[in-house]
Scaffold this motif. Structure first.
Motif, PDB file in Angstrom:
ATOM      1  N   GLN A   1      -0.314 -10.076  -0.436  1.00 57.85           N
ATOM      2  CA  GLN A   1       1.195 -10.431  -0.508  1.00 57.85           C
ATOM      3  C   GLN A   1       1.671 -10.381   1.080  1.00 57.85           C
ATOM      4  O   GLN A   1       2.756 -10.719   1.425  1.00 57.85           O
ATOM      5  CB  GLN A   1       1.958  -9.239  -1.026  1.00 57.85           C
ATOM      6  CG  GLN A   1       1.766  -9.486  -2.727  1.00 57.85           C
ATOM      7  CD  GLN A   1       2.518  -8.460  -3.336  1.00 57.85           C
ATOM      8  OE1 GLN A   1       3.270  -7.791  -2.678  1.00 57.85           O
ATOM      9  NE2 GLN A   1       2.300  -8.530  -4.724  1.00 57.85           N
ATOM     10  N   VAL A   2       0.750  -9.998   2.195  1.00 58.02           N
ATOM     11  CA  VAL A   2       1.183 -10.080   3.518  1.00 58.02           C
ATOM     12  C   VAL A   2       0.251 -11.099   3.997  1.00 58.02           C
ATOM     13  O   VAL A   2      -0.996 -11.127   4.099  1.00 58.02           O
ATOM     14  CB  VAL A   2       0.812  -8.755   4.504  1.00 58.02           C
ATOM     15  CG1 VAL A   2       1.055  -8.928   5.522  1.00 58.02           C
ATOM     16  CG2 VAL A   2       1.870  -7.714   3.577  1.00 58.02           C
ATOM     17  N   PRO A   3       0.864 -12.228   4.671  1.00 57.53           N
ATOM     18  CA  PRO A   3       0.260 -13.296   4.995  1.00 57.53           C
ATOM     19  C   PRO A   3      -0.664 -13.158   6.067  1.00 57.53           C
ATOM     20  O   PRO A   3      -0.333 -12.067   7.094  1.00 57.53           O
ATOM     21  CB  PRO A   3       1.062 -14.373   5.502  1.00 57.53           C
ATOM     22  CG  PRO A   3       2.252 -13.514   5.580  1.00 57.53           C
ATOM     23  CD  PRO A   3       2.368 -12.313   4.847  1.00 57.53           C
TER      24      PRO A   3
ATOM     25  N   GLY B   1       3.602  -8.245  12.975  1.00 58.20           N
ATOM     26  CA  GLY B   1       4.122  -9.257  12.537  1.00 58.20           C
ATOM     27  C   GLY B   1       3.712 -10.603  12.841  1.00 58.20           C
ATOM     28  O   GLY B   1       2.364 -10.469  12.959  1.00 58.20           O
TER      29      GLY B   1
ATOM     30  N   GLN C   1      11.232  -7.418  12.707  1.00 60.34           N
ATOM     31  CA  GLN C   1      10.016  -8.207  13.203  1.00 60.34           C
ATOM     32  C   GLN C   1       8.908  -7.537  13.383  1.00 60.34           C
ATOM     33  O   GLN C   1       7.728  -8.082  13.461  1.00 60.34           O
ATOM     34  CB  GLN C   1      10.588  -8.475  14.933  1.00 60.34           C
ATOM     35  CG  GLN C   1      11.829  -9.531  14.469  1.00 60.34           C
ATOM     36  CD  GLN C   1      11.986 -10.107  16.261  1.00 60.34           C
ATOM     37  OE1 GLN C   1      11.686  -9.583  17.144  1.00 60.34           O
ATOM     38  NE2 GLN C   1      12.819 -11.290  16.352  1.00 60.34           N
ATOM     39  N   MET C   2       8.932  -6.032  13.084  1.00 59.13           N
ATOM     40  CA  MET C   2       7.791  -5.244  13.138  1.00 59.13           C
ATOM     41  C   MET C   2       6.751  -5.577  12.014  1.00 59.13           C
ATOM     42  O   MET C   2       5.586  -5.718  11.982  1.00 59.13           O
ATOM     43  CB  MET C   2       7.836  -3.858  12.846  1.00 59.13           C
ATOM     44  CG  MET C   2       6.893  -2.784  13.072  1.00 59.13           C
ATOM     45  SD  MET C   2       7.146  -1.354  12.799  1.00 59.13           S
ATOM     46  CE  MET C   2       7.613  -1.135  11.121  1.00 59.13           C
ATOM     47  N   ILE C   3       7.296  -6.082  10.966  1.00 57.16           N
ATOM     48  CA  ILE C   3       6.702  -6.463   9.822  1.00 57.16           C
ATOM     49  C   ILE C   3       6.591  -7.902   9.244  1.00 57.16           C
ATOM     50  O   ILE C   3       6.177  -8.437   8.332  1.00 57.16           O
ATOM     51  CB  ILE C   3       7.000  -5.710   8.350  1.00 57.16           C
ATOM     52  CG1 ILE C   3       8.613  -5.920   7.860  1.00 57.16           C
ATOM     53  CG2 ILE C   3       6.813  -4.199   8.709  1.00 57.16           C
ATOM     54  CD1 ILE C   3       8.734  -5.297   6.579  1.00 57.16           C
ATOM     55  N   GLY C   4       7.428  -8.693  10.006  1.00 57.73           N
ATOM     56  CA  GLY C   4       7.648 -10.214   9.937  1.00 57.73           C
ATOM     57  C   GLY C   4       8.182 -10.604   8.626  1.00 57.73           C
ATOM     58  O   GLY C   4       7.924 -11.709   8.316  1.00 57.73           O
TER      59      GLY C   4
END
Lengths: 334, 334, 334
Positions: free
Chosen positions: A29-31, A155, B75-78
């Motif tokens: 789920q996280v690209p 990110g 932005q830390m996790i995008g």
């Protein structure tokens, strides 16, 4: 902040962690960040400047069946706490030390991970391999490193060292200048750090003064916690030291009168703790004496003394609800 | 302590804060203290001893429409956190800097308020005007002041500076002897401080050493929180730095290699935090090195170093549930 | 950690504390440890090495009817808080000072217990008698003592000083070497410490520097809390200083301009606090100036200054939900 709220933030997904979580699905789920996708599997470490003697480690993050309270008793109160606490065995993650080139593990997987032991002037070279389903990393405190050796998910700006997928490796290069002198830690700082760290992905790191004699005995003590569901599905919250909760399960520290003893303490959960040791005081760098110190997540410090007091002593967090939920242990001096 | 309980204590009234609160009515529920009623609108500042050079400020407390997370992304996790966090715009309060005699505002109203910038030997003269419905004040840390310049509500003993009603002014006179050297803060300490402070009424204050060179770059970072209902009615709790939550919304700090960089940190909410900065360590006054420090509400400190490490770095609170609910930001070094 | 959870851990019994608790029955649920059963009522103190001048105390732990907020008002806000807080009188426990051989009490039973006042080189000899239903102890911080003088319950390894039953006595011998210099505390550390301590069994201890002049005024301030049910059955949580909550009930401290003033602060509950004093700063051992300090349970420190600032000042915990639930008081300087 309740533990539940913490866990809900993992990778910005609104889910409740329990044994039913599909971590393989979660990982997808996280690209993959663009710089990670573009990178070779393991970038040449020649990219980083290496000066001074190398201290080299091979470490793998891997699942481990872990029992937080193998003895089922709290020796501090002389009673079983099994019924109160619940079933304390479950799936944790651990940084495990291997022989060079990952040929063989050097002992079992443990929480915390192995000590990274350096002296001022050394360069730590840590070959890291991920064998857990979610992308994880190693982020160090205290040492000097260039930006791409940060081991932190950021990110779209994430470097390969900040997102090490299952089956991938990355070599971290961290320098130890004089300004890195002291006791520190390392821990997962990937996109799922709020799963990885509470599941056990942390460990101690020390940068020693070359002109200071080594202590006769030293202990590295990580103060952390196991929230319900993170490792064991139905436990009450356990405040733990080095992966174990309740006296007799936490480390039994030992020393002899006359020993030069050092303890290295660090915090790596969502709570503030104190370190208290019965029958002992230590001197702070500012000259004051102390027998209890407050520290928070990410804090670390070393205390040291010449042992002069034999007996069975308790060391513990002085927050009473932590002390009585596992955060204590024995220090046995002969 | 849950936020709800905190808010319930405002002026000893049992009410639940939300957008429906009638602050004008609320303000009338606390009687005007006798010394306040007897005082002229703005006492002559000749009452207070002024020695040394004056640093003079005109500051108004006023309502401001404030967006805690204008970019809606972390932005830390995008990822967007808009849905998770809720609508982050609402009515806050801010200390706003004005030109002499309140002729014109000097820029927009901001959280935190303007830096009060003094050097040892100075006298701070702060002309304060209240334009919010409830009586508020300015209470300083670290500086020297006589009792009536305390800016604190004290029931029947309250001085005019401790209860500045809407439309009234008060001039605070605060001295900066050598013993005031350091980084401090100021904040509302009126009868409704548990509304005024979480709505934004706080700011940094520094007393500099005249013999120490100014840093090339410096940042003042207030660590605080927005509880549901205080500014935005339906948000989840946001742990904020300088009025904003989540990386990319919180201050983007910048520096260049070679810069002499100072960061001034203070806490002003109901929680304990730590300050952690990636890729950097600083030296404490006792000689130890540190990269993470615990601090509580009302605490403040300065850290300083010569910049040597380019890159995109995270600074954040190391309490994971705070870090993942907004308390982080970028430090960008070229 | 909620207070309820804390109380539930008492002696590993799953019960909810309230006025209905049968403490006599509770006491019987923890077996007498073997070394306690085998010991004489009060072991000869000749067992312990006594060097240097003796400071001798006779102290009894006893029940006391205690009112946490006798004035029913919070002078800080100038209002009654009686309705909000609830009925604040109930049964507490206190360490009470007696004349030699327990012939007569020296004044009333108070929370905290009496100051144990020593100078470097002294030996503290504390004759302790228990008159509360549950076994309790005295465990000191900072001083030097042999293992059997620890005053801590340790399950099967418990010494007689770690389990003093109702009607029994024990004499503690604690030495004060140079490394014990400073402000400390003592408190119950028996099997029911999570009842004994929140009910009031704690007090201050100081080891003075023989070469340092005594201050003109000094105050010992214990920061702690009363959870609902522990002393008063239906109160809201009260954050207390020296057994009392809310300004005007907590100690009214006094001094005169020119006085050499010392304050000794310690924390002894489940929470982290800060100490803030209006209108004053103090110098830390590392040379920095401070007007607010974070401390946790078991921490203690001393601050000291020459008084120069007359007025009615507030001292308080800067955690707002603690400040507004009782943790503040007056410091009155003439």
């Amino acid at each position: 902040m309740a533990g539940g709220a913490l866990i809900c933030t993992i990778g910005n997904q609104q889910f409740k962690i329990d044994q039913g979580t599909d971590f393989n699905a979660l990982a997808k789920q996280v690209p993959v960040p663009p710089k990670v996708a573009a990178a070779k599997n393991d970038p040449k470490i020649s990219k980083a400047s290496i000066s001074g003697p190398r201290k080299e480690y091979w470490i793998q993050a891997e699942p481990v069946t872990w029992n937080i309270m193998p003895k089922r008793r709290d020796q501090m109160i002389g009673q079983s706490v099994a019924k109160k606490v619940g079933r304390t065995k479950g799936e944790a993650y651990a940084y495990r030390l291997y022989e060079p080139n990952f040929t063989r593990p050097l002992g079992p997987a443990t929480i915390p991970g192995p000590l990274l032991d350096a002296t001022v002037g050394d360069t730590l070279v840590v070959h890291f391999r991920n064998a857990v389903p979610i992308p994880v990393t190693m982020h160090p405190h205290g040492v000097f490193y260039s930006n791409e050796m940060d081991g932190a998910y950021k990110g779209q700006w994430t470097d390969p060292g900040g997102f090490v997928q299952r089956g991938r490796t990355f070599t971290y290069v961290w320098e130890c200048p004089e300004t890195s002198l002291g006791t520190w830690m390392y821990h997962d700082h990937g996109p799922f750090e709020t799963t990885g760290i509470p599941k056990g992905l942390f460990g101690p790191l020390v940068v020693r003064d070359p002109d200071e004699p080594l202590p006769d005995r030293e202990y590295f003590l990580g103060f952390h916690s196991f929230l319900p569901g993170v490792v064991a599905p139905n436990i009450s919250t356990i405040y733990a030291i080095n992966g174990r909760g309740y006296t007799g399960n936490t480390p039994n520290l030992t020393a002899k009168v006359g020993d030069d003893v050092a303890m290295h303490i660090y915090g790596i959960d969502d709570f503030f703790h104190t370190f208290h040791l019965h029958g002992h005081r230590w001197q702070n760098p500012d000259g004051t004496m102390e027998d209890n110190r407050t520290f928070g997540p990410g804090d670390s410090f070393r205390i040291r003394w010449i042992e002069e007091n034999p007996g069975r002593w308790l060391y513990h967090c002085h927050v009473f609800s932590h002390l009585h939920a596992g955060m204590s242990g024995w220090y046995l001096v002969e």
